[in-house]
Scaffold this active site. Structure first.
Site, PDB file in Angstrom:
ATOM      1  CB  SER A 165     -56.489   1.011   7.687  1.00 10.98           C
ATOM      2  OG  SER A 165     -55.992   0.098   6.750  1.00 10.98           O
ATOM      3  CE  LYS A 177     -52.357   4.813   7.889  1.00 10.31           C
ATOM      4  NZ  LYS A 177     -53.628   4.135   7.522  1.00 10.31           N
ATOM      5  CB  SER A 189     -52.545   0.380   6.883  1.00 12.81           C
ATOM      6  OG  SER A 189     -53.473   1.452   6.801  1.00 12.81           O
TER       7      SER A 189
END
Lengths: 98, 490
Positions: free
Chosen positions: B180, B81, B156
């Site tokens: 997330s 990420k 996310s």
């Protein structure tokens, strides 16, 4: 606290140091009122004598030996700076001329 | 091996690599080729550096030939990420304000992956600074759900989930502040684990809400999740909230039946707002555990269910308003032109380069911390956080695991909720309380809706009970291998 929350968006923008357009101010004010109304539910819980939780598990005074390590070099620290000169960050003038 | 290379599990690939039937370079080139073929449509990556990945793969192959291989992740592509630092790689947290940022150091998890020989491949899209549940808040591009390109992948860590689901990488890391990792894992039909707070170092993870953030693995199987967790878990002196204790053997834990087998179904997590198809699938998971000899019973978590959302958004935005003060236009962010003075530079820079959701949350966090409101919102939320934590502690005296839906609905259409923050926040209603209590939880795929969208079931355990949690998840997927299903994406 049961009345509609009072949002002074200009004050909050100043505190947060975020410039907002007039459209953003209007949109955010409306949305924040709705969100804060939703938050009112937490008032229904009796929290008398309940200690606040800042972290999920208790940790106290995590210490380690004070041994110096190599920090970032000046070059590394300045690599992503938007403006730098002579090994230093460049910022707008913050002190008025005498 | 049944799967194509890019769709294989890390465990299968590790066997193939060990047997010399495939090289890391072949595996790496397979995921690179897959990303080249599909990422224009999926949009999982913000940055791809194929040459760099191939060089790492060749180094892994050389180690293997020399008998110096480093373990089960050596030569396996892992993607991070965009909030996790990798030395000399861009790290933008999907924000325009960090458009030119290049990491001057490795996050601890990155360091550990490098030491384990993993091939670090690309930077994955996310909601800006991890604020969002759809990856539509990215400052660069929206990510699509590989199962239905018109729908969101969740967020996310939407890029991390979509890349694994679409075969563009083998494993990924996400971060989870309120769901997330688990919510996008559920939406994309993969496995995602949020570890106990403190199990995985946060050093080098861009801070959103420091008391809630955890990095965790996202993968195609529970075995892969365990292998990846094994590498990243453990004490780190660069994170003072890191847990200082020996890490159990998660991979070996899967070889045995889980020891603790009492499962609670919190009735409040199956109430109003739960989609019918999701309910049916998750109830089938409960039934599967019953058939397997687990004791399954109803329990109650009223505060965790009802109050997690307001408590979470007060605490998370308060912490964010403080954490994001560092993006100031001075040291390593972009800078707005034409500021009159130092203060004006802050206003212009942050106004110009932060996206709408980030600004909204900073303003909200500023409000709940501001003079006159602090006690009513922030302090009270922290007190209710204690109530929620105790509620979980009590329920874990009765049962060993909790089973809930990961999300109230399957993946929703793109654009559907972006204008209504509260409806977006409600998506995380079943995951938020876990972060408030600091617990570990895993989302496992448990089938599809009639229209073919994946559904996720969430298992929650007591603090540091990851081994039992993984073993229980493994038992379910062993008998119901939904994780072998791949999206119909050519």
């Amino acid at each position: 606290m049961s009345q509609q929350p009072d949002i002074d968006i200009d004050y909050l923008s100043r505190l947060a140091r975020i410039g907002l357009s007039s459209e953003e101010k209007e949109a955010f004010s409306g949305q924040l009122v709705k969100i804060l109304e939703y938050f009112e539910q937490i008032r229904a819980v009796d929290v008398t004598g309940v200690a606040p939780t800042a972290h999920a598990f208790p940790l106290h005074n995590v210490l380690r030996d004070d041994v110096p390590e190599a920090p970032l070099t000046r070059e590394q620290a300045l690599r992503c700076a938007p403006a730098h000169r002579d090994g230093q960050f460049v910022v707008p003038k913050v002190v008025e001329d005498a | 091996m049944a799967d194509e290379l890019h769709n294989a599990t890390a465990s299968d690939l590790a066997s193939e690599l060990a047997a010399g039937r495939v090289s890391s370079e072949e595996v790496t080139r397979a995921v690179i080729a897959r990303a080249e073929a599909v990422d224009e449509r999926v949009g999982a990556f913000l940055h791809r550096d194929a040459e760099n990945a191939v060089a790492q793969a060749r180094a892994s192959d050389l180690r293997r030939r020399n008998g110096e291989t480093r373990g089960p992740l050596d030569g396996i592509p892992v993607s991070l990420k965009d909030a996790i630092a990798t030395l000399d790689q861009p790290m933008r947290c999907a924000s325009r304000i960090l458009e030119n940022f290049v990491s001057p150091y490795d996050a601890t998890v990155t360091r550990r992956l490098k030491d384990a020989g993993a091939v670090l491949w690309g930077r994955l899209n996310m909601d800006e600074f991890a604020m969002g549940s759809s990856t539509e808040n990215s400052g660069y591009r929206a990510t699509a759900n590989p199962w239905d390109l018109e729908r969101v992948p969740g967020g996310s860590s939407g890029g991390s989930a979509a890349a694994v689901a679409a075969g563009e990488t083998i494993l990924s890391l996400g971060s989870d502040t309120g769901g997330s990792i688990r919510q996008p894992a559920a939406f994309c039909g993969i496995v995602g684990l949020k570890p106990t707070y403190g199990l995985v170092s946060r050093y080098g993870l861009a801070a959103f809400a420091s008391s809630l953030d955890q990095i965790g693995p996202m993968a195609r199987s529970v075995e892969d999740t365990a292998v990846l967790l094994q590498v990243i878990a453990g004490h780190d002196r660069y994170d003072s909230t890191s847990w200082n204790a020996e890490v159990p053997d998660y991979v070996r834990a899967l070889e045995e039946e889980p020891r603790r087998r009492r499962i609670g179904l919190p009735r409040e997590f199956f109430g109003k707002g739960l989609d019918g198809a999701v309910r049916t699938r998750v109830e089938a998971v409960a039934e599967a555990y019953r058939e397997n000899g687990f004791e399954v019973r109803e329990v109650s978590l009223p505060h965790a269910a009802e109050l997690a959302l307001p408590v979470y958004y007060i605490i998370a935005t308060a912490e964010a308003s403080s954490n994001l003060a560092r993006y100031d236009g001075i040291r390593y962010t972009r800078r707005s032109e034409g500021a009159r003075d130092g203060i004006d530079l802050y206003f212009k820079t942050r106004g110009e380069f932060f996206g709408a959701e980030v600004k909204r949350r900073i303003i909200l966090g500023t409000y709940v911390l501001s003079s006159g409101y602090y006690d009513a919102y922030y302090k009270r939320a922290q007190q209710v956080r204690t109530v929620i934590r105790r509620e979980f502690e009590r329920v874990f005296e009765e049962v060993d695991l909790l089973l809930t839906p990961t999300t109230p609905t399957p993946a929703f259409p793109r654009g559907d909720r972006i204008e209504d923050p509260l409806s977006m926040y409600l998506n995380d209603i079943y995951t938020l309380s876990v972060n408030l209590a600091g617990l570990p939880a895993i989302s496992v795929p448990c089938g599809h809706t009639e229209t073919g969208l994946p559904v996720g079931a969430q298992l929650i355990g007591p603090s540091f009970a990851e081994a039992n949690l993984l073993a229980a998840a493994h038992v379910y997927l062993r008998d119901h291998p939904h994780h072998h299903e791949r999206p119909p994406l050519a």
